[in-house]
Design a protein around this motif. Sequence first.
Motif, PDB file in Angstrom:
ATOM      1  N   ALA A  26       0.753  -1.360   0.046  1.00 23.35           N
ATOM      2  CA  ALA A  26      -0.092  -0.015  -0.006  1.00 23.35           C
ATOM      3  C   ALA A  26       0.759   1.217   0.008  1.00 23.35           C
ATOM      4  O   ALA A  26       0.572   2.279  -0.595  1.00 23.35           O
ATOM      5  CB  ALA A  26      -0.830  -0.146   1.268  1.00 23.35           C
ATOM      6  N   SER A  27       1.966   1.121   0.765  1.00 24.12           N
ATOM      7  CA  SER A  27       2.927   2.205   0.724  1.00 24.12           C
ATOM      8  C   SER A  27       3.279   2.558  -0.620  1.00 24.12           C
ATOM      9  O   SER A  27       3.622   3.688  -0.962  1.00 24.12           O
ATOM     10  CB  SER A  27       3.905   2.295   1.995  1.00 24.12           C
ATOM     11  OG  SER A  27       3.447   1.981   3.091  1.00 24.12           O
ATOM     12  N   ALA A  28       3.966   1.559  -1.204  1.00 23.26           N
ATOM     13  CA  ALA A  28       4.407   1.890  -2.846  1.00 23.26           C
ATOM     14  C   ALA A  28       3.358   2.222  -3.711  1.00 23.26           C
ATOM     15  O   ALA A  28       3.649   3.184  -4.449  1.00 23.26           O
ATOM     16  CB  ALA A  28       4.915   0.326  -3.120  1.00 23.26           C
ATOM     17  N   PHE A  29       2.182   1.638  -3.422  1.00 22.04           N
ATOM     18  CA  PHE A  29       1.145   2.312  -4.256  1.00 22.04           C
ATOM     19  C   PHE A  29       0.545   3.713  -4.137  1.00 22.04           C
ATOM     20  O   PHE A  29       0.636   4.533  -5.161  1.00 22.04           O
ATOM     21  CB  PHE A  29      -0.070   1.368  -4.090  1.00 22.04           C
ATOM     22  CG  PHE A  29      -1.432   1.714  -4.927  1.00 22.04           C
ATOM     23  CD1 PHE A  29      -1.335   1.646  -6.393  1.00 22.04           C
ATOM     24  CD2 PHE A  29      -2.394   2.596  -4.308  1.00 22.04           C
ATOM     25  CE1 PHE A  29      -2.568   1.787  -7.075  1.00 22.04           C
ATOM     26  CE2 PHE A  29      -3.490   2.796  -5.012  1.00 22.04           C
ATOM     27  CZ  PHE A  29      -3.584   2.548  -6.457  1.00 22.04           C
ATOM     28  N   LEU A  30       0.853   4.239  -2.808  1.00 23.96           N
ATOM     29  CA  LEU A  30       0.454   5.478  -2.575  1.00 23.96           C
ATOM     30  C   LEU A  30       1.574   6.287  -3.181  1.00 23.96           C
ATOM     31  O   LEU A  30       1.307   7.512  -3.422  1.00 23.96           O
ATOM     32  CB  LEU A  30       0.408   5.633  -0.770  1.00 23.96           C
ATOM     33  CG  LEU A  30      -0.872   4.836  -0.241  1.00 23.96           C
ATOM     34  CD1 LEU A  30      -0.999   4.985   1.175  1.00 23.96           C
ATOM     35  CD2 LEU A  30      -2.153   5.797  -0.701  1.00 23.96           C
ATOM     36  N   ALA A  31       2.994   5.891  -2.783  1.00 24.34           N
ATOM     37  CA  ALA A  31       3.988   6.741  -3.653  1.00 24.34           C
ATOM     38  C   ALA A  31       3.762   6.832  -4.988  1.00 24.34           C
ATOM     39  O   ALA A  31       4.033   8.178  -5.653  1.00 24.34           O
ATOM     40  CB  ALA A  31       5.210   6.070  -2.853  1.00 24.34           C
ATOM     41  N   TYR A  32       3.236   5.899  -5.608  1.00 24.06           N
ATOM     42  CA  TYR A  32       3.067   5.888  -6.937  1.00 24.06           C
ATOM     43  C   TYR A  32       2.165   7.047  -7.369  1.00 24.06           C
ATOM     44  O   TYR A  32       2.220   7.701  -8.259  1.00 24.06           O
ATOM     45  CB  TYR A  32       2.963   4.496  -7.569  1.00 24.06           C
ATOM     46  CG  TYR A  32       2.410   4.671  -8.904  1.00 24.06           C
ATOM     47  CD1 TYR A  32       3.465   4.634 -10.083  1.00 24.06           C
ATOM     48  CD2 TYR A  32       1.081   4.228  -9.328  1.00 24.06           C
ATOM     49  CE1 TYR A  32       2.948   4.977 -11.376  1.00 24.06           C
ATOM     50  CE2 TYR A  32       0.589   4.541 -10.768  1.00 24.06           C
ATOM     51  CZ  TYR A  32       1.447   4.752 -11.761  1.00 24.06           C
ATOM     52  OH  TYR A  32       1.185   4.704 -13.053  1.00 24.06           O
ATOM     53  N   ILE A  33       0.827   6.828  -6.535  1.00 25.22           N
ATOM     54  CA  ILE A  33      -0.312   7.616  -6.965  1.00 25.22           C
ATOM     55  C   ILE A  33       0.241   8.846  -6.964  1.00 25.22           C
ATOM     56  O   ILE A  33      -0.055   9.973  -7.499  1.00 25.22           O
ATOM     57  CB  ILE A  33      -1.223   7.156  -5.921  1.00 25.22           C
ATOM     58  CG1 ILE A  33      -2.012   5.954  -6.233  1.00 25.22           C
ATOM     59  CG2 ILE A  33      -2.265   8.307  -6.122  1.00 25.22           C
ATOM     60  CD1 ILE A  33      -2.491   5.755  -7.709  1.00 25.22           C
ATOM     61  N   TYR A  34       1.022   9.331  -5.553  1.00 30.04           N
ATOM     62  CA  TYR A  34       1.409  10.707  -5.482  1.00 30.04           C
ATOM     63  C   TYR A  34       2.190  11.080  -6.408  1.00 30.04           C
ATOM     64  O   TYR A  34       2.070  12.304  -7.054  1.00 30.04           O
ATOM     65  CB  TYR A  34       1.954  10.757  -3.918  1.00 30.04           C
ATOM     66  CG  TYR A  34       2.738  12.120  -3.647  1.00 30.04           C
ATOM     67  CD1 TYR A  34       1.972  13.038  -3.149  1.00 30.04           C
ATOM     68  CD2 TYR A  34       4.141  12.295  -4.046  1.00 30.04           C
ATOM     69  CE1 TYR A  34       2.330  14.262  -2.776  1.00 30.04           C
ATOM     70  CE2 TYR A  34       4.607  13.550  -3.602  1.00 30.04           C
ATOM     71  CZ  TYR A  34       3.827  14.701  -3.171  1.00 30.04           C
ATOM     72  OH  TYR A  34       4.259  15.864  -2.868  1.00 30.04           O
ATOM     73  N   LEU A  35       3.212  10.576  -6.727  1.00 33.53           N
ATOM     74  CA  LEU A  35       4.116  11.061  -7.854  1.00 33.53           C
ATOM     75  C   LEU A  35       3.553  11.093  -9.261  1.00 33.53           C
ATOM     76  O   LEU A  35       3.708  12.081 -10.038  1.00 33.53           O
ATOM     77  CB  LEU A  35       5.378   9.873  -7.944  1.00 33.53           C
ATOM     78  CG  LEU A  35       6.427   9.765  -7.013  1.00 33.53           C
ATOM     79  CD1 LEU A  35       7.340   8.737  -7.055  1.00 33.53           C
ATOM     80  CD2 LEU A  35       6.839  11.373  -6.557  1.00 33.53           C
ATOM     81  N   ALA A  36       2.586  10.210  -9.609  1.00 37.78           N
ATOM     82  CA  ALA A  36       1.781  10.329 -10.701  1.00 37.78           C
ATOM     83  C   ALA A  36       0.821  11.428 -10.693  1.00 37.78           C
ATOM     84  O   ALA A  36       1.055  12.208 -11.826  1.00 37.78           O
ATOM     85  CB  ALA A  36       1.169   9.165 -11.012  1.00 37.78           C
ATOM     86  N   THR A  37       0.155  11.703  -9.832  1.00 40.92           N
ATOM     87  CA  THR A  37      -0.814  12.878  -9.674  1.00 40.92           C
ATOM     88  C   THR A  37       0.020  14.206  -9.729  1.00 40.92           C
ATOM     89  O   THR A  37      -0.317  15.206 -10.193  1.00 40.92           O
ATOM     90  CB  THR A  37      -1.668  12.730  -8.186  1.00 40.92           C
ATOM     91  OG1 THR A  37      -2.301  11.513  -8.376  1.00 40.92           O
ATOM     92  CG2 THR A  37      -2.522  13.928  -8.215  1.00 40.92           C
ATOM     93  N   ALA A  38       1.153  14.323  -8.583  1.00 36.47           N
ATOM     94  CA  ALA A  38       1.741  15.510  -8.695  1.00 36.47           C
ATOM     95  C   ALA A  38       2.452  15.697 -10.239  1.00 36.47           C
ATOM     96  O   ALA A  38       2.555  16.970 -10.504  1.00 36.47           O
ATOM     97  CB  ALA A  38       2.861  15.397  -7.611  1.00 36.47           C
ATOM     98  N   GLY A  39       3.089  14.657 -10.775  1.00 33.67           N
ATOM     99  CA  GLY A  39       3.655  14.876 -11.994  1.00 33.67           C
ATOM    100  C   GLY A  39       2.682  15.416 -12.950  1.00 33.67           C
ATOM    101  O   GLY A  39       3.041  16.262 -13.935  1.00 33.67           O
ATOM    102  N   GLU A  40       1.488  14.690 -12.898  1.00 31.63           N
ATOM    103  CA  GLU A  40       0.459  15.061 -14.104  1.00 31.63           C
ATOM    104  C   GLU A  40       0.184  16.864 -13.674  1.00 31.63           C
ATOM    105  O   GLU A  40      -0.046  17.587 -14.899  1.00 31.63           O
ATOM    106  CB  GLU A  40      -0.841  14.440 -14.070  1.00 31.63           C
ATOM    107  CG  GLU A  40      -1.935  14.626 -14.883  1.00 31.63           C
ATOM    108  CD  GLU A  40      -1.638  14.701 -16.375  1.00 31.63           C
ATOM    109  OE1 GLU A  40      -2.118  15.475 -16.934  1.00 31.63           O
ATOM    110  OE2 GLU A  40      -0.608  13.920 -16.614  1.00 31.63           O
ATOM    111  N   ALA A  41      -0.051  17.149 -12.670  1.00 30.75           N
ATOM    112  CA  ALA A  41      -0.413  18.487 -12.331  1.00 30.75           C
ATOM    113  C   ALA A  41       0.603  19.179 -12.722  1.00 30.75           C
ATOM    114  O   ALA A  41       0.311  20.543 -13.394  1.00 30.75           O
ATOM    115  CB  ALA A  41      -0.810  18.773 -10.682  1.00 30.75           C
TER     116      ALA A  41
END
Length: 207
Positions: A26-41
């Motif tokens: 879950a931690s790895a998934f959350l890190a991916y979601i954060y990086l992907a969302t922040a990168g897209e923004a």
Amino acid sequence: MRLPRLFRTTPFRLTLLFLALFAAAASAFLAYIYLATAGEATRRTDQNITREMRSLAAAYDRSGVDAVNQSLIERAASDRPFLYLLMKPDGARISGSIAESPIEDAGAAVGVSTRASFSVTDEDAQGRLVKHPARGIQERLSGGEILFVGADISEDQAYVVKITRALWGAGALVIVLGLAGGLLVSRNVSRSMGALNDVVAAVRNGD
């Protein structure tokens, strides 16, 4: 201090192992979601800034610095979510919505863009000074003037933080529910094993 017998059972230990593996995934998934969302923004903000820069540069090529100056004055007075600054070739301010550029290097060649992340200071409803994260791009125009276009990204960052917090909350809830379920299963298994042991003991005593 000796732990209760329930916490020393094999089913409970297996439950803890499963929860540990789940927490890591879950931690790895959350890190991916954060990086992907922040990168897209960030990419979306950079695209909007670049589009605004190209529009103003095209106006400059068509009508010169006076047209861009007038356009900046009008845009700065509107509700566009951008920060503007038009400078002379030596970096002196001509007009814009900010006093100075956050990019110190004004010696870039014509058409070469320089990007930067910085902070803008604003007043809140109580009159307190508040800093907001921002991104911007600076470019030297064909006549030597320097144009800066930026944007406040605090709303995008707040959105990313909100998503991350929601995901962390969901992950914590699943872990708590899994732990509670593990305790329940361990207790039932322990009772079943205890009953089975009693049966086996009774059979042996009967023999």
